[in-house]
Scaffold this motif. Structure first.
Motif, PDB file in Angstrom:
ATOM      1  N   PHE A 199       0.833  -1.210   0.000  1.00 22.45           N
ATOM      2  CA  PHE A 199       0.000   0.000   0.000  1.00 22.45           C
ATOM      3  C   PHE A 199       0.865   1.256   0.000  1.00 22.45           C
ATOM      4  O   PHE A 199       0.571   2.220  -0.700  1.00 22.45           O
ATOM      5  N   GLU A 200       1.920   1.242   0.782  1.00 24.29           N
ATOM      6  CA  GLU A 200       2.810   2.406   0.824  1.00 24.29           C
ATOM      7  C   GLU A 200       3.525   2.601  -0.506  1.00 24.29           C
ATOM      8  O   GLU A 200       3.723   3.736  -0.953  1.00 24.29           O
ATOM      9  N   ALA A 201       3.886   1.512  -1.147  1.00 23.31           N
ATOM     10  CA  ALA A 201       4.526   1.595  -2.458  1.00 23.31           C
ATOM     11  C   ALA A 201       3.562   2.182  -3.487  1.00 23.31           C
ATOM     12  O   ALA A 201       3.954   3.014  -4.316  1.00 23.31           O
ATOM     13  N   ARG A 202       2.311   1.742  -3.415  1.00 26.82           N
ATOM     14  CA  ARG A 202       1.311   2.288  -4.340  1.00 26.82           C
ATOM     15  C   ARG A 202       1.069   3.768  -4.072  1.00 26.82           C
ATOM     16  O   ARG A 202       0.939   4.563  -5.006  1.00 26.82           O
ATOM     17  N   LEU A 203       1.020   4.144  -2.804  1.00 27.90           N
ATOM     18  CA  LEU A 203       0.844   5.554  -2.449  1.00 27.90           C
ATOM     19  C   LEU A 203       1.975   6.386  -3.035  1.00 27.90           C
ATOM     20  O   LEU A 203       1.735   7.421  -3.666  1.00 27.90           O
ATOM     21  N   GLU A 204       3.191   5.933  -2.864  1.00 28.80           N
ATOM     22  CA  GLU A 204       4.344   6.657  -3.390  1.00 28.80           C
ATOM     23  C   GLU A 204       4.271   6.757  -4.915  1.00 28.80           C
ATOM     24  O   GLU A 204       4.560   7.804  -5.501  1.00 28.80           O
ATOM     25  N   ARG A 205       3.866   5.679  -5.565  1.00 32.80           N
ATOM     26  CA  ARG A 205       3.751   5.683  -7.032  1.00 32.80           C
ATOM     27  C   ARG A 205       2.677   6.664  -7.492  1.00 32.80           C
ATOM     28  O   ARG A 205       2.890   7.420  -8.450  1.00 32.80           O
ATOM     29  N   PHE A 206       1.521   6.674  -6.846  1.00 33.31           N
ATOM     30  CA  PHE A 206       0.457   7.605  -7.224  1.00 33.31           C
ATOM     31  C   PHE A 206       0.906   9.054  -7.029  1.00 33.31           C
ATOM     32  O   PHE A 206       0.612   9.917  -7.860  1.00 33.31           O
ATOM     33  N   GLU A 207       1.615   9.332  -5.943  1.00 33.68           N
ATOM     34  CA  GLU A 207       2.112  10.687  -5.707  1.00 33.68           C
ATOM     35  C   GLU A 207       3.115  11.098  -6.776  1.00 33.68           C
ATOM     36  O   GLU A 207       3.099  12.238  -7.255  1.00 33.68           O
ATOM     37  N   THR A 208       3.983  10.175  -7.164  1.00 29.94           N
ATOM     38  CA  THR A 208       4.965  10.457  -8.210  1.00 29.94           C
ATOM     39  C   THR A 208       4.278  10.715  -9.544  1.00 29.94           C
ATOM     40  O   THR A 208       4.617  11.676 -10.251  1.00 29.94           O
ATOM     41  N   ALA A 243       1.238  11.745 -10.051  1.00 34.58           N
ATOM     42  CA  ALA A 243       0.505  13.015  -9.981  1.00 34.58           C
ATOM     43  C   ALA A 243       1.455  14.186 -10.233  1.00 34.58           C
ATOM     44  O   ALA A 243       1.137  15.096 -11.005  1.00 34.58           O
ATOM     45  N   ALA A 244       2.613  14.149  -9.606  1.00 35.26           N
ATOM     46  CA  ALA A 244       3.590  15.227  -9.784  1.00 35.26           C
ATOM     47  C   ALA A 244       4.089  15.285 -11.230  1.00 35.26           C
ATOM     48  O   ALA A 244       4.229  16.380 -11.806  1.00 35.26           O
ATOM     49  N   GLU A 245       4.340  14.135 -11.821  1.00 35.51           N
ATOM     50  CA  GLU A 245       4.799  14.097 -13.213  1.00 35.51           C
ATOM     51  C   GLU A 245       3.733  14.635 -14.164  1.00 35.51           C
ATOM     52  O   GLU A 245       4.045  15.394 -15.078  1.00 35.51           O
ATOM     53  N   CYS A 246       2.493  14.251 -13.952  1.00 29.01           N
ATOM     54  CA  CYS A 246       1.404  14.742 -14.798  1.00 29.01           C
ATOM     55  C   CYS A 246       1.233  16.248 -14.659  1.00 29.01           C
ATOM     56  O   CYS A 246       1.021  16.950 -15.658  1.00 29.01           O
ATOM     57  N   ASP A 247       1.346  16.750 -13.443  1.00 29.69           N
ATOM     58  CA  ASP A 247       1.240  18.193 -13.229  1.00 29.69           C
ATOM     59  C   ASP A 247       2.353  18.931 -13.966  1.00 29.69           C
ATOM     60  O   ASP A 247       2.110  19.962 -14.602  1.00 29.69           O
ATOM     61  N   LEU A 248       3.552  18.412 -13.893  1.00 26.25           N
ATOM     62  CA  LEU A 248       4.685  19.039 -14.567  1.00 26.25           C
ATOM     63  C   LEU A 248       4.489  19.036 -16.082  1.00 26.25           C
ATOM     64  O   LEU A 248       4.656  20.072 -16.731  1.00 26.25           O
ATOM     65  N   ARG A 269      -2.709  19.835 -22.066  1.00 25.53           N
ATOM     66  CA  ARG A 269      -2.579  20.431 -20.731  1.00 25.53           C
ATOM     67  C   ARG A 269      -3.745  19.997 -19.850  1.00 25.53           C
ATOM     68  O   ARG A 269      -3.553  19.533 -18.727  1.00 25.53           O
ATOM     69  N   GLU A 270      -4.951  20.118 -20.382  1.00 24.15           N
ATOM     70  CA  GLU A 270      -6.148  19.730 -19.633  1.00 24.15           C
ATOM     71  C   GLU A 270      -6.115  18.241 -19.297  1.00 24.15           C
ATOM     72  O   GLU A 270      -6.426  17.843 -18.175  1.00 24.15           O
ATOM     73  N   LEU A 271      -5.722  17.419 -20.251  1.00 22.12           N
ATOM     74  CA  LEU A 271      -5.645  15.980 -20.041  1.00 22.12           C
ATOM     75  C   LEU A 271      -4.680  15.646 -18.901  1.00 22.12           C
ATOM     76  O   LEU A 271      -5.033  14.917 -17.977  1.00 22.12           O
ATOM     77  N   TYR A 272      -3.479  16.193 -18.952  1.00 26.57           N
ATOM     78  CA  TYR A 272      -2.488  15.867 -17.928  1.00 26.57           C
ATOM     79  C   TYR A 272      -2.848  16.444 -16.559  1.00 26.57           C
ATOM     80  O   TYR A 272      -2.600  15.808 -15.535  1.00 26.57           O
ATOM     81  N   LEU A 273      -3.436  17.621 -16.531  1.00 31.01           N
ATOM     82  CA  LEU A 273      -3.842  18.180 -15.244  1.00 31.01           C
ATOM     83  C   LEU A 273      -4.982  17.363 -14.629  1.00 31.01           C
ATOM     84  O   LEU A 273      -4.995  17.134 -13.412  1.00 31.01           O
ATOM     85  N   ARG A 274      -5.911  16.897 -15.454  1.00 25.20           N
ATOM     86  CA  ARG A 274      -6.991  16.043 -14.940  1.00 25.20           C
ATOM     87  C   ARG A 274      -6.455  14.686 -14.497  1.00 25.20           C
ATOM     88  O   ARG A 274      -6.887  14.139 -13.486  1.00 25.20           O
ATOM     89  N   LEU A 275      -5.506  14.151 -15.248  1.00 25.68           N
ATOM     90  CA  LEU A 275      -4.897  12.877 -14.884  1.00 25.68           C
ATOM     91  C   LEU A 275      -4.135  13.011 -13.563  1.00 25.68           C
ATOM     92  O   LEU A 275      -4.214  12.142 -12.696  1.00 25.68           O
TER      93      LEU A 275
END
Length: 58
Positions: free
Chosen positions: A4-13, A15-20, A31-37
């Motif tokens: 679960f912690e590994a999945r949490l870390e992956r989802f956070e990573t 999210a940050a990559e998509c935002d960037l 832009r809209e696609l990646y921000l929504r993702l």
């Protein structure tokens, strides 16, 4: 680290990559696609935090 912690870390990573990527792209549709993702990955991370907290409380 639990699964679960590994999945949490992956989802956070992810999210940050998509935002960037969303902030760097010039294409409005992409832009809209990646921000929504990124938002979706943040929601999944929040769900994982809830699961981890529930599991730890039990």
């Amino acid at each position: 680290m639990t699964d679960f912690e590994a999945r949490l870390e992956r989802f956070e990573t992810l999210a940050a990559e998509c935002d960037l990527i969303g902030k760097l792209t010039a294409d409005a549709a992409k832009r809209e696609l990646y921000l929504r993702l990124g938002q979706h990955y943040r929601e999944l991370a929040d769900d994982m935090r809830t699961v981890i907290a529930t599991k730890d409380a039990a």
